[in-house]
Scaffold this active site. Sequence first.
Site, PDB file in Angstrom:
ATOM      1  N   HIS A  76       1.151   4.250   0.730  1.00 38.10           N
ATOM      2  CA  HIS A  76       0.902   5.341   1.671  1.00 38.10           C
ATOM      3  C   HIS A  76       1.697   4.914   2.898  1.00 38.10           C
ATOM      4  O   HIS A  76       1.481   3.824   3.427  1.00 38.10           O
ATOM      5  CB  HIS A  76      -0.587   5.438   1.989  1.00 38.10           C
ATOM      6  CG  HIS A  76      -0.955   6.555   2.924  1.00 38.10           C
ATOM      7  ND1 HIS A  76      -1.935   7.464   2.621  1.00 38.10           N
ATOM      8  CD2 HIS A  76      -0.504   6.898   4.154  1.00 38.10           C
ATOM      9  CE1 HIS A  76      -2.067   8.322   3.622  1.00 38.10           C
ATOM     10  NE2 HIS A  76      -1.195   7.985   4.574  1.00 38.10           N
ATOM     11  N   PHE A  77       2.623   5.757   3.340  1.00 39.18           N
ATOM     12  CA  PHE A  77       3.493   5.380   4.448  1.00 39.18           C
ATOM     13  C   PHE A  77       2.685   4.826   5.612  1.00 39.18           C
ATOM     14  O   PHE A  77       1.642   5.369   5.970  1.00 39.18           O
ATOM     15  CB  PHE A  77       4.312   6.585   4.925  1.00 39.18           C
ATOM     16  CG  PHE A  77       5.192   6.248   6.089  1.00 39.18           C
ATOM     17  CD1 PHE A  77       6.439   5.710   5.883  1.00 39.18           C
ATOM     18  CD2 PHE A  77       4.745   6.421   7.385  1.00 39.18           C
ATOM     19  CE1 PHE A  77       7.250   5.360   6.954  1.00 39.18           C
ATOM     20  CE2 PHE A  77       5.538   6.077   8.458  1.00 39.18           C
ATOM     21  CZ  PHE A  77       6.790   5.545   8.249  1.00 39.18           C
ATOM     22  N   HIS A  78       3.167   3.748   6.208  1.00 37.40           N
ATOM     23  CA  HIS A  78       2.534   3.196   7.403  1.00 37.40           C
ATOM     24  C   HIS A  78       3.556   2.413   8.209  1.00 37.40           C
ATOM     25  O   HIS A  78       4.493   1.839   7.667  1.00 37.40           O
ATOM     26  CB  HIS A  78       1.316   2.337   7.066  1.00 37.40           C
ATOM     27  CG  HIS A  78       1.574   1.249   6.066  1.00 37.40           C
ATOM     28  ND1 HIS A  78       1.780   1.487   4.723  1.00 37.40           N
ATOM     29  CD2 HIS A  78       1.636  -0.095   6.213  1.00 37.40           C
ATOM     30  CE1 HIS A  78       1.964   0.345   4.090  1.00 37.40           C
ATOM     31  NE2 HIS A  78       1.885  -0.636   4.978  1.00 37.40           N
ATOM     32  N   LEU A  79       3.367   2.441   9.508  1.00 31.73           N
ATOM     33  CA  LEU A  79       4.231   1.730  10.444  1.00 31.73           C
ATOM     34  C   LEU A  79       3.433   0.596  11.061  1.00 31.73           C
ATOM     35  O   LEU A  79       2.387   0.829  11.680  1.00 31.73           O
ATOM     36  CB  LEU A  79       4.737   2.688  11.531  1.00 31.73           C
ATOM     37  CG  LEU A  79       5.619   2.125  12.636  1.00 31.73           C
ATOM     38  CD1 LEU A  79       6.864   1.456  12.079  1.00 31.73           C
ATOM     39  CD2 LEU A  79       6.017   3.234  13.601  1.00 31.73           C
ATOM     40  N   VAL A  87       0.886  -1.165   0.000  1.00 30.11           N
ATOM     41  CA  VAL A  87       0.000   0.000   0.000  1.00 30.11           C
ATOM     42  C   VAL A  87       0.923   1.213   0.000  1.00 30.11           C
ATOM     43  O   VAL A  87       1.694   1.407   0.941  1.00 30.11           O
ATOM     44  CB  VAL A  87      -0.938   0.023   1.225  1.00 30.11           C
ATOM     45  CG1 VAL A  87      -1.782   1.294   1.229  1.00 30.11           C
ATOM     46  CG2 VAL A  87      -1.821  -1.214   1.251  1.00 30.11           C
TER      47      VAL A  87
END
Length: 153
Positions: free
Chosen positions: A106-109, A104
Amino acid sequence: MTQTATAMAQECIFCAIARHEAEASMVYEDETVVAFMDRYPVTPGHLLVVPRRHAVGLEDLDKSTGGHVWAVAHDLARTLRRSSFRPEGINLNVCDGEAAFQTVFHFHLHVMPRYTGDGWPVESLPKTLDRDRQRLDSDAYEVRSVSARGTGD
């Protein structure tokens, strides 16, 4: 945002979740980030911390937002340890780019509770490169030479 970036954000599932236009099981939200349960968890309790503003990867994420994402993930990792999930450990994971298995854009942690024998092995990194000190110093020089921060920060 450019016209292309705006179009990408309008089609982005994480942007839609941040705008409450797509379903998610929210854990936390403020003006900068949202955190919700991962739809395809590695283990029970696996969650994602996502900036509201569309950023594809680390390169697109401003330092303030990045710091806030990390702080929220830290707090949620602590919360998971105190919850009924009772993890034995926590993995924090960022996949930045297709070669790093980002799916995906979109940056995510990821905040992943871990348990002995949970079926998702993360082994220690293989020691495929054996660098002597001169080569390591040369590699360090290369990073420092393009870094805005240098070694003093």
